[in-house]
Design a protein around this motif. Structure first.
Motif, PDB file in Angstrom:
ATOM      1  N   ASP A  83      42.514  37.941  25.806  1.00 30.57           N
ATOM      2  CA  ASP A  83      41.943  36.930  24.991  1.00 30.57           C
ATOM      3  C   ASP A  83      42.540  35.446  25.772  1.00 30.57           C
ATOM      4  O   ASP A  83      43.380  35.202  25.937  1.00 30.57           O
ATOM      5  N   ASN A  84      41.181  35.164  26.414  1.00 26.51           N
ATOM      6  CA  ASN A  84      41.381  33.782  27.326  1.00 26.51           C
ATOM      7  C   ASN A  84      41.173  32.672  26.640  1.00 26.51           C
ATOM      8  O   ASN A  84      40.665  31.516  27.167  1.00 26.51           O
ATOM      9  N   GLY A  85      40.626  32.832  25.266  1.00 25.52           N
ATOM     10  CA  GLY A  85      40.308  31.723  24.231  1.00 25.52           C
ATOM     11  C   GLY A  85      38.862  30.887  24.545  1.00 25.52           C
ATOM     12  O   GLY A  85      38.753  30.075  24.087  1.00 25.52           O
ATOM     13  N   PRO A  98      45.842  34.194  30.157  1.00 25.41           N
ATOM     14  CA  PRO A  98      45.199  33.067  30.828  1.00 25.41           C
ATOM     15  C   PRO A  98      44.388  32.926  31.718  1.00 25.41           C
ATOM     16  O   PRO A  98      44.261  34.094  32.446  1.00 25.41           O
ATOM     17  N   CYS A  99      43.497  31.850  31.694  1.00 25.23           N
ATOM     18  CA  CYS A  99      42.369  31.854  32.532  1.00 25.23           C
ATOM     19  C   CYS A  99      42.369  30.293  33.397  1.00 25.23           C
ATOM     20  O   CYS A  99      42.261  29.515  32.802  1.00 25.23           O
ATOM     21  N   PRO A 100      42.847  30.554  34.710  1.00 22.81           N
ATOM     22  CA  PRO A 100      43.239  29.120  35.437  1.00 22.81           C
ATOM     23  C   PRO A 100      41.876  28.382  35.465  1.00 22.81           C
ATOM     24  O   PRO A 100      41.999  27.247  35.431  1.00 22.81           O
ATOM     25  N   ARG A 101      40.812  28.989  35.419  1.00 21.44           N
ATOM     26  CA  ARG A 101      39.625  28.197  35.472  1.00 21.44           C
ATOM     27  C   ARG A 101      39.259  27.341  34.170  1.00 21.44           C
ATOM     28  O   ARG A 101      39.119  26.200  34.258  1.00 21.44           O
ATOM     29  N   GLY A 102      39.170  28.277  33.078  1.00 22.08           N
ATOM     30  CA  GLY A 102      38.851  27.464  31.809  1.00 22.08           C
ATOM     31  C   GLY A 102      40.039  26.628  31.288  1.00 22.08           C
ATOM     32  O   GLY A 102      39.628  26.013  30.382  1.00 22.08           O
ATOM     33  N   ARG A 107      36.553  41.047  42.260  1.00 27.58           N
ATOM     34  CA  ARG A 107      36.370  39.534  42.333  1.00 27.58           C
ATOM     35  C   ARG A 107      36.811  38.480  41.296  1.00 27.58           C
ATOM     36  O   ARG A 107      36.237  37.423  41.276  1.00 27.58           O
ATOM     37  N   LEU A 108      37.627  39.005  40.360  1.00 25.91           N
ATOM     38  CA  LEU A 108      38.302  37.979  39.441  1.00 25.91           C
ATOM     39  C   LEU A 108      38.945  36.920  40.199  1.00 25.91           C
ATOM     40  O   LEU A 108      39.520  37.204  41.305  1.00 25.91           O
ATOM     41  N   CYS A 109      39.140  35.895  39.511  1.00 27.68           N
ATOM     42  CA  CYS A 109      39.511  34.630  40.361  1.00 27.68           C
ATOM     43  C   CYS A 109      41.117  34.966  40.602  1.00 27.68           C
ATOM     44  O   CYS A 109      41.867  35.689  39.838  1.00 27.68           O
ATOM     45  N   ALA A 110      41.536  34.148  41.525  1.00 24.08           N
ATOM     46  CA  ALA A 110      43.131  34.394  41.815  1.00 24.08           C
ATOM     47  C   ALA A 110      43.813  33.797  40.485  1.00 24.08           C
ATOM     48  O   ALA A 110      43.600  32.815  40.011  1.00 24.08           O
ATOM     49  N   GLY A 111      45.036  34.736  40.234  1.00 27.64           N
ATOM     50  CA  GLY A 111      45.627  34.236  39.027  1.00 27.64           C
ATOM     51  C   GLY A 111      44.963  34.393  37.516  1.00 27.64           C
ATOM     52  O   GLY A 111      45.600  34.164  36.722  1.00 27.64           O
ATOM     53  N   CYS A 112      43.951  35.119  37.523  1.00 22.24           N
ATOM     54  CA  CYS A 112      43.316  35.522  36.482  1.00 22.24           C
ATOM     55  C   CYS A 112      44.106  36.517  35.730  1.00 22.24           C
ATOM     56  O   CYS A 112      44.734  37.486  36.019  1.00 22.24           O
ATOM     57  N   GLY A 113      44.390  36.158  34.395  1.00 22.94           N
ATOM     58  CA  GLY A 113      45.118  37.046  33.484  1.00 22.94           C
ATOM     59  C   GLY A 113      44.630  38.532  33.118  1.00 22.94           C
ATOM     60  O   GLY A 113      45.325  39.359  33.224  1.00 22.94           O
ATOM     61  N   GLY A 154      31.324  40.163  30.554  1.00 23.05           N
ATOM     62  CA  GLY A 154      32.012  38.964  30.838  1.00 23.05           C
ATOM     63  C   GLY A 154      33.009  39.098  32.345  1.00 23.05           C
ATOM     64  O   GLY A 154      32.181  39.960  32.917  1.00 23.05           O
ATOM     65  N   CYS A 155      33.856  38.385  32.117  1.00 24.66           N
ATOM     66  CA  CYS A 155      34.460  37.847  33.881  1.00 24.66           C
ATOM     67  C   CYS A 155      34.725  39.608  34.158  1.00 24.66           C
ATOM     68  O   CYS A 155      34.574  39.812  35.298  1.00 24.66           O
ATOM     69  N   LEU A 156      35.691  40.215  33.380  1.00 20.29           N
ATOM     70  CA  LEU A 156      36.134  41.460  33.808  1.00 20.29           C
ATOM     71  C   LEU A 156      35.149  42.375  34.440  1.00 20.29           C
ATOM     72  O   LEU A 156      35.165  42.893  35.334  1.00 20.29           O
ATOM     73  N   GLY A 207      30.882  30.142  31.713  1.00 20.07           N
ATOM     74  CA  GLY A 207      30.922  28.582  31.914  1.00 20.07           C
ATOM     75  C   GLY A 207      31.976  28.052  31.010  1.00 20.07           C
ATOM     76  O   GLY A 207      31.595  26.717  30.749  1.00 20.07           O
ATOM     77  N   PHE A 208      32.763  28.458  30.274  1.00 19.36           N
ATOM     78  CA  PHE A 208      33.821  27.896  29.209  1.00 19.36           C
ATOM     79  C   PHE A 208      32.902  27.099  28.093  1.00 19.36           C
ATOM     80  O   PHE A 208      32.984  26.046  27.945  1.00 19.36           O
ATOM     81  N   GLN A 209      32.377  28.283  27.518  1.00 17.12           N
ATOM     82  CA  GLN A 209      32.017  28.030  26.159  1.00 17.12           C
ATOM     83  C   GLN A 209      33.150  28.238  24.824  1.00 17.12           C
ATOM     84  O   GLN A 209      33.824  29.244  25.041  1.00 17.12           O
ATOM     85  N   TYR A 233      34.510  31.533  26.174  1.00 16.53           N
ATOM     86  CA  TYR A 233      33.275  32.297  27.206  1.00 16.53           C
ATOM     87  C   TYR A 233      33.727  32.092  28.461  1.00 16.53           C
ATOM     88  O   TYR A 233      33.053  31.036  28.710  1.00 16.53           O
ATOM     89  N   MET A 234      34.360  32.535  29.253  1.00 15.77           N
ATOM     90  CA  MET A 234      34.614  32.050  30.567  1.00 15.77           C
ATOM     91  C   MET A 234      33.616  32.453  31.337  1.00 15.77           C
ATOM     92  O   MET A 234      33.367  31.619  32.339  1.00 15.77           O
ATOM     93  N   ASN A 235      33.101  33.539  31.496  1.00 16.67           N
ATOM     94  CA  ASN A 235      32.147  34.050  32.268  1.00 16.67           C
ATOM     95  C   ASN A 235      30.828  33.196  32.492  1.00 16.67           C
ATOM     96  O   ASN A 235      30.290  33.004  33.504  1.00 16.67           O
TER      97      ASN A 235
HETATM   98  S1  SF4 Z   1      36.823  32.464  34.814  1.00 17.70           S
HETATM   99 FE1  SF4 Z   1      39.056  32.610  34.079  1.00 17.70          FE
HETATM  100  S2  SF4 Z   1      38.666  34.816  33.142  1.00 17.70           S
HETATM  101 FE2  SF4 Z   1      36.944  34.562  34.303  1.00 17.70          FE
HETATM  102  S3  SF4 Z   1      37.786  35.570  36.292  1.00 17.70           S
HETATM  103 FE3  SF4 Z   1      38.394  33.487  36.430  1.00 17.70          FE
HETATM  104  S4  SF4 Z   1      40.116  33.163  35.917  1.00 17.70           S
HETATM  105 FE4  SF4 Z   1      39.459  35.358  35.047  1.00 17.70          FE
END
Ligand code: SF4
Ligand code: TPP
Lengths: 309, 394
Positions: A133-135, A217-221, A19-25, A48-50, A141-143, A137-139
């Motif tokens: 490294d998506n730079g 890269p993290c499209p969301r963050g 269930r990772l986002c579309a385009g998640c690195g 984390g996200c993964l 909510g982007f801290q 804390y994405m999971n």
């Molecule tokens: S928030 Fe970013 S790192 Fe997390 S699954 Fe979505 S794209 Fe991937």
């Protein structure tokens, strides 16, 4: 390394349907790394996200054995697994050759998991640690994390009257791992899959610990379109924001050196990401110059390290 | 069978050596350090096949133990106090993954202020983390419990981690006589380790520790964990009986001393039980109807059996070596009170907190506690709030 075509035909070790986002690195990186793992593996993943996206009970996207125990301890957990393997192999209770790998986001690696990673590397466990490294804390909510680039908006390094995003530069984690005298450490990027898989293969076949720091890269963050992930990873390398290099027992080798106008301004890369949008409003020119100066200084340092180390 | 003059820690290290698990992960902390050191020496001498992970913290000790046990290896660690507290997050995870880890806990006060001496604030603080908890009175029970822990943890109807407590310094560092078993007797008693769904099974890869959020099975997992605790109740007794046939020292959830006709019963746990027992004998000689109940199994807590055992008592004094801030009394007190509440008759209950940070407890302190209980038995009005023994007031 085997030919890319041959590798592409190998069965996926991280299945689709996660269930990772579309385009998640992250899954791109995981797939590339796992595709060159020479045998069955046990994978330890930090919170984390993964982790949350690939193991939604009662499903799993992992074809190898996988363990998640907490956020800060992927390395300590895999230390235990790898030691159990040595104990049981010695006793003849496990026959196969197996490989051990830990995945952590930058938060679970640069920050809260640093002690456990440092301990495991110092003890010399035979495992590969991969930081995607998506730079931030994405999971959650982007801290901000200590890997968040200077100037980036996150929810804990917000943009306001007194602050234009994160105030500090990134922690140089790869250098910290090199300071452990680790047998093998490298940075990599998913756009250069040959380089990444080469490094992953080296990491798996190097006895003792190995460390891979992979931009993810993290499209969301990053506030970027999902189809730009690979292009953004590439531009991070072109701009020397994310240089590609490897270090074997302290000996540096840069794998890609953009020459002349191939080295793009970091602002070009930043402009494409919503997390830096505020920096391109009038009044932030000096900040952008500082960021460029930092990138240049780190790149020059790296060139010197390659020369003398 | 041999009789050895040995410290509490030495006895436990010896028990673990005789079990000879596959993996140990450890980080030193007073007063547990001697176990980590002794075991490191066994490994260095080639006396055991165990692989030793000298981790960089207790958080990592428990994490590595989790990894090792999930991989399929018989695994243990040991700790005290701040180390226990640092493990806390992982203690829950070990239990929820149903890993049969074992861990001697050499009980010690928690900071702050920093204090290295004995009380039970560490282990009692971890009472709800899903581990089975067995308390020993002395080095002998420390040794015996450390061995039984493996059988209990690994039982197919239990599959829960087990911690076995002995009191820091008072027991861990004091040399005393311990009856030890032969290596092969211990090995035979604990048996070969059988893993369940190990990570290291190439033919059948598993995902351990999946994400189980809203809409998932978290609640059911927790209920299953508590049912395993229920199952542990009888398994602890079976193993205790078996251990009795082997060693002549049978174990149950608790031990009583002179309670059949006792009007006043003191309930104790850990090393103080010895002092209480001596005082009970003294008071009996003076013609007082006093008895004692010593708790061994604290998790799962044997409510039914304890209620039965204490059903004749009019007044019960519960002795706690740890406090519970803002609560009505220490952890043992609240458990015993809860147990008695379900009975036909309800005895008067009093809590005596003693020995925090290693403060001594003297025979006169115990006598004083019994005097308080006697006043209550005689119908005098006695405050039911916490009583502190040997504390400087004012
Ligand atoms: S928030 Fe970013 S790192 Fe997390 S699954 Fe979505 S794209 Fe991937
Ligand atoms: C001890 C602890 N603190 C905080 C959290 C909350 N938490 C879960 S994931 C996460 C951030 C993960 O960030 P990162 O490691 O960068 O991975 P990403 O989500 O970006 O993939 C945080 C803060 C936690 N699970 N455990």
């Amino acid at each position: 390394m085997a030919k890319p075509k041959e590798i592409a035909n190998r069965p996926e070790r991280l299945t689709g349907g996660h269930r990772l986002c579309a385009g998640c690195g992250a899954p791109i990186n995981v797939r590339q790394v796992m595709s060159v793992c020479p045998g069955p593996a046990v994978v330890s993943v930090a919170t984390g996200c993964l982790e949350v996206s690939t193991t939604i009970y009662p499903y799993t996207a992992w074809r190898d054995s996988m363990i998640h125990s907490a956020f800060e301890n992927a390395s300590a957990t895999i230390s235990g697994v790898e030691t159990a393997y040595r104990a049981l192999k010695k006793q003849g209770k496990v026959k196969e050759d197996m490989y051990f790998v830990a995945f952590g986001g930058d938060g679970g690696t640069y920050d809260i998991g640093l002690q456990s990673l440092s301990g495991a590397v110092e003890r010399g466990h035979n495992f590969v640690y991969v930081c995607y490294d998506n730079g931030a804390y994405m999971n959650t909510g982007f801290q901000r994390s200590s890997a968040t680039p200077c100037g980036a908006w996150t929810t804990t390094s917000p943009v306001g009257k007194e602050a234009a995003g994160k105030q500090q530069n990134r922690k140089d984690l790869t250098a910290i791992l090199v300071a452990h005298d680790i047998p093998y450490a490298a940075t990599a990027s998913p756009h250069n899959f040959k380089d990444l898989m080469n490094k992953a293969e080296k990491a798996f076949t190097t006895p003792g610990p190995a460390f891979l720091n992979v931009i993810s890269p993290c499209p969301r963050g990053w506030r970027t379109p999902g189809d730009q992930t690979i292009a953004l990873a590439k531009e991070a390398v072109q701009s020397c924001y994310w240089p590609l290099y490897e270090v074997e027992y302290g000996k540096y080798k840069i794998n890609y050196k953009p020459k002349g106008d191939k080295k793009t301004p970091v602002a070009d890369w930043m402009k494409k990401q919503g997390r830096f949008a505020h920096l391109f409003k009038p009044g932030n020119e000096a900040l952008l110059e500082d960021i460029q100066a930092y990138i240049d200084r780190k790149w020059e340092e790296l060139l010197k390290k390659e020369e003398c180390l | 069978m041999a009789r050895k003059a040995i410290t509490g820690n030495g006895a436990i290290a010896l028990a673990l050596k005789q079990v000879e698990p596959d993996v140990m992960a450890a980080y030193p902390i007073t007063p547990q350090t001697e176990i980590a050191q002794n075991y490191a020496q066994f490994v260095a001498d080639g006396a055991v096949k165990t692989e030793y992970i000298p981790v960089e913290s207790e958080h990592s000790a428990m994490s590595a133990a989790i990894g090792s046990c999930a991989a399929g290896a018989r695994t243990f660690t040991a700790t005290s106090s701040q180390g226990f507290a640092l493990m806390w997050e992982m203690l829950f995870i070990a239990a929820s993954l149903r890993l049969p880890l074992t861990m001697p806990v050499i009980t010690r006060a928690l900071s702050g202020p920093i204090n290295i001496h004995c009380d039970h604030s560490d282990s009692m603080g971890g009472r709800d983390c899903g581990w089975i908890q067995l308390y020993g009175e002395g080095a002998q029970e420390g040794y015996d419990n450390a061995i039984q822990a493996f059988r209990i943890a690994e039982h197919m109807e239990v599959r829960l981690p087990v911690m076995t407590m002995i009191d820091g310094f008072i027991i861990s560092g004091a040399i005393g006589p311990v009856e030890t078993l032969e290596d092969d007797e211990v090995k035979k008693f604990v048996g070969e380790y059988t893993t369940l769904n190990p990570l290291l099974n190439v033919a059948n890869p598993v995902t351990v520790g999946a994400f189980d959020s809203l809409g998932g099975w978290y609640f059911e997992h927790k209920v299953a964990q508590n049912r395993a605790m229920d199952n542990a109740m009888k398994v602890i007794e079976e193993v205790g009986k078996d251990f009795g046939s082997l060693s002549g020292r049978e174990y149950s959830h608790f031990k009583t001393h002179m309670i059949e006709d006792a009007e006043i019963v003191l309930v104790a746990i850990g090393s103080a039980a010895g002092n209480v027992k001596t005082m009970v004998d003294t008071l009996r000689a003076e013609g007082k109807k006093v008895g004692m109940l010593k708790v061994r199994t604290f998790r799962p807590f044997p409510y039914e059996q304890i209620r039965q055992a204490l059903s004749n008592a009019c007044v019960i004094g519960v002795m706690d070596r740890s406090d519970s801030y803002g609560a009505q009394g220490g952890p043992l007190f609240t458990e015993i009170s809860a147990a008695m509440f379900g009975g036909e008759t309800r005895p008067k209950m009093f809590n005596f907190i003693y020995g925090l940070g290693g403060r001594d407890i003297f025979p006169d302190d115990i006598r004083g506690a019994v005097e308080t209980l006697e006043q209550a038995a005689a119908g005098e009005q006695v405050s039911q709030t916490r009583h502190y023994l040997n504390v400087r007031e004012g």
